[in-house]
Design a protein around this motif. Structure first.
Motif, PDB file in Angstrom:
ATOM      1  N   GLN A   5     -18.282 -17.521  33.722  1.00  0.00           N
ATOM      2  CA  GLN A   5     -17.100 -17.205  32.897  1.00  0.00           C
ATOM      3  C   GLN A   5     -17.408 -16.013  32.003  1.00  0.00           C
ATOM      4  O   GLN A   5     -18.439 -15.974  31.333  1.00  0.00           O
ATOM      5  CB  GLN A   5     -16.708 -18.407  32.039  1.00  0.00           C
ATOM      6  CG  GLN A   5     -15.393 -18.208  31.299  1.00  0.00           C
ATOM      7  CD  GLN A   5     -14.907 -19.489  30.645  1.00  0.00           C
ATOM      8  OE1 GLN A   5     -15.507 -19.958  29.691  1.00  0.00           O
ATOM      9  NE2 GLN A   5     -13.833 -20.065  31.161  1.00  0.00           N
ATOM     10  N   TYR A  58     -17.823 -24.993  38.769  1.00  0.00           N
ATOM     11  CA  TYR A  58     -16.589 -24.966  37.967  1.00  0.00           C
ATOM     12  C   TYR A  58     -16.380 -26.314  37.279  1.00  0.00           C
ATOM     13  O   TYR A  58     -15.959 -26.377  36.122  1.00  0.00           O
ATOM     14  CB  TYR A  58     -15.401 -24.637  38.870  1.00  0.00           C
ATOM     15  CG  TYR A  58     -14.064 -24.755  38.172  1.00  0.00           C
ATOM     16  CD1 TYR A  58     -13.640 -23.767  37.282  1.00  0.00           C
ATOM     17  CD2 TYR A  58     -13.233 -25.858  38.386  1.00  0.00           C
ATOM     18  CE1 TYR A  58     -12.419 -23.878  36.628  1.00  0.00           C
ATOM     19  CE2 TYR A  58     -12.011 -25.973  37.739  1.00  0.00           C
ATOM     20  CZ  TYR A  58     -11.615 -24.979  36.861  1.00  0.00           C
ATOM     21  OH  TYR A  58     -10.402 -25.088  36.206  1.00  0.00           O
ATOM     22  N   SER A  65     -16.154 -27.267  28.563  1.00  0.00           N
ATOM     23  CA  SER A  65     -14.966 -26.864  27.801  1.00  0.00           C
ATOM     24  C   SER A  65     -14.360 -28.042  27.053  1.00  0.00           C
ATOM     25  O   SER A  65     -13.732 -27.864  25.997  1.00  0.00           O
ATOM     26  CB  SER A  65     -13.921 -26.247  28.739  1.00  0.00           C
ATOM     27  OG  SER A  65     -14.406 -25.057  29.320  1.00  0.00           O
ATOM     28  N   PHE A  87     -10.334 -14.438  29.205  1.00  0.00           N
ATOM     29  CA  PHE A  87     -11.311 -15.146  30.029  1.00  0.00           C
ATOM     30  C   PHE A  87     -11.155 -14.741  31.490  1.00  0.00           C
ATOM     31  O   PHE A  87     -10.029 -14.628  31.985  1.00  0.00           O
ATOM     32  CB  PHE A  87     -11.120 -16.662  29.898  1.00  0.00           C
ATOM     33  CG  PHE A  87     -11.424 -17.199  28.529  1.00  0.00           C
ATOM     34  CD1 PHE A  87     -12.650 -17.782  28.253  1.00  0.00           C
ATOM     35  CD2 PHE A  87     -10.479 -17.119  27.509  1.00  0.00           C
ATOM     36  CE1 PHE A  87     -12.931 -18.281  26.991  1.00  0.00           C
ATOM     37  CE2 PHE A  87     -10.753 -17.605  26.240  1.00  0.00           C
ATOM     38  CZ  PHE A  87     -11.980 -18.182  25.979  1.00  0.00           C
ATOM     39  N   THR A  88     -12.271 -14.536  32.149  1.00  0.00           N
ATOM     40  CA  THR A  88     -12.282 -14.294  33.591  1.00  0.00           C
ATOM     41  C   THR A  88     -13.194 -15.332  34.228  1.00  0.00           C
ATOM     42  O   THR A  88     -14.370 -15.444  33.867  1.00  0.00           O
ATOM     43  CB  THR A  88     -12.792 -12.879  33.926  1.00  0.00           C
ATOM     44  OG1 THR A  88     -11.979 -11.903  33.270  1.00  0.00           O
ATOM     45  CG2 THR A  88     -12.747 -12.637  35.428  1.00  0.00           C
ATOM     46  N   ASP A  89     -12.634 -16.115  35.153  1.00  0.00           N
ATOM     47  CA  ASP A  89     -13.376 -17.171  35.819  1.00  0.00           C
ATOM     48  C   ASP A  89     -13.820 -16.688  37.196  1.00  0.00           C
ATOM     49  O   ASP A  89     -12.996 -16.256  38.014  1.00  0.00           O
ATOM     50  CB  ASP A  89     -12.519 -18.432  35.964  1.00  0.00           C
ATOM     51  CG  ASP A  89     -12.203 -19.048  34.614  1.00  0.00           C
ATOM     52  OD1 ASP A  89     -12.915 -18.738  33.641  1.00  0.00           O
ATOM     53  OD2 ASP A  89     -11.242 -19.837  34.531  1.00  0.00           O
TER      54      ASP A  89
END
Length: 231
Positions: A5, A58, A65, A87-89
């Motif tokens: 992330q 994930y 989280s 945010f970039t997953d």
């Protein structure tokens, strides 16, 4: 599948952001699922900060989280930023540790394949090897090859890398060894005995080659198995 992330934010108080991250590490001790965190600052914009957090998957990231401590620190993080972080997953589809690859070739092709000529390709010309079990604790590449060849000829060993960890330019390995006494070794004629052992090796890599090695093998156990000394 490894999951990463990226947290992208702007802040005029990077020190405050660092303190919040320190607080999160302490508060989530024994609970967090994150395995690696990197924080970078944009060289062209000192207010632009990116944090990269790695998780085993994930699903593990979701557990992280959902921790109350994560939510609390995130709220304080938003307050410390000039705007809402983005945010970039990312699902990691390729993770190639280049220094690990060259060390793996050393074990699989040079040692297990009994092809130490390959060391000219895998190691730097000024390679240095350190081992208490050699004629000197500081060997150059040519002498290291000669002395290691003596072991290959005497024991025909096969080394299995049980674990390998890389950080920066260093690669550390834990190995198990199986072999047979098939050649003369330090005055002892071949006995045909099957031998086992363990060892650890740490390598420093430079420019895609191995520049230095520190080797620690169970020489005492080897001597006992050969009957050179009592257990």
């Amino acid at each position: 599948m490894t999951f990463v992330q990226l947290i992208d934010c702007k802040t005029h108080d990077v020190d405050r952001l660092n303190r919040l991250m320190d607080n999160w590490v302490v508060a989530t001790q024994g609970k967090r699922t994150a395995t690696h965190s990197i924080v970078g600052r944009d060289r062209s914009d000192s207010t632009h900060v990116v944090e990269i957090v790695e998780f085993p998957s994930y699903e593990e990231a979701q557990k992280n989280s959902n921790l109350p401590e994560t939510n609390r620190i995130f709220e304080e993080m938003v307050a410390a930023c000039d705007g809402m972080p983005t945010f970039t997953d990312l699902d990691v589809v390729r993770d190639e540790q280049l220094n690990k690859a060259v060390v793996t070739r050393l074990f699989e092709e040079a040692i297990n394949g009994n092809n130490l000529d390959l060391c000219d390709e895998l190691c730097t010309a000024d390679y240095r090897e350190h081992s208490a079990g050699r004629s000197s604790y500081d060997l150059d590449l040519a002498q290291a090859r000669r002395e290691n060849q003596e072991h290959l000829d005497a024991f025909s060993p096969r080394m299995t890398v049980e674990s390998m960890v890389a950080e920066g330019d260093m690669v550390c390995c834990r190995v198990s060894i199986q072999g047979r006494h098939v050649g003369a070794f330090r005055g002892i004629e071949p006995t045909g005995k099957d031998l086992t052992g363990t060892g650890q090796a740490t390598f420093r890599c430079l420019g895609g080659k191995i520049a230095e090695g520190w080797l620690n093998f169970d020489d005492l156990g080897l001597a006992q198995q050969l009957g050179m000394m009592q257990a």
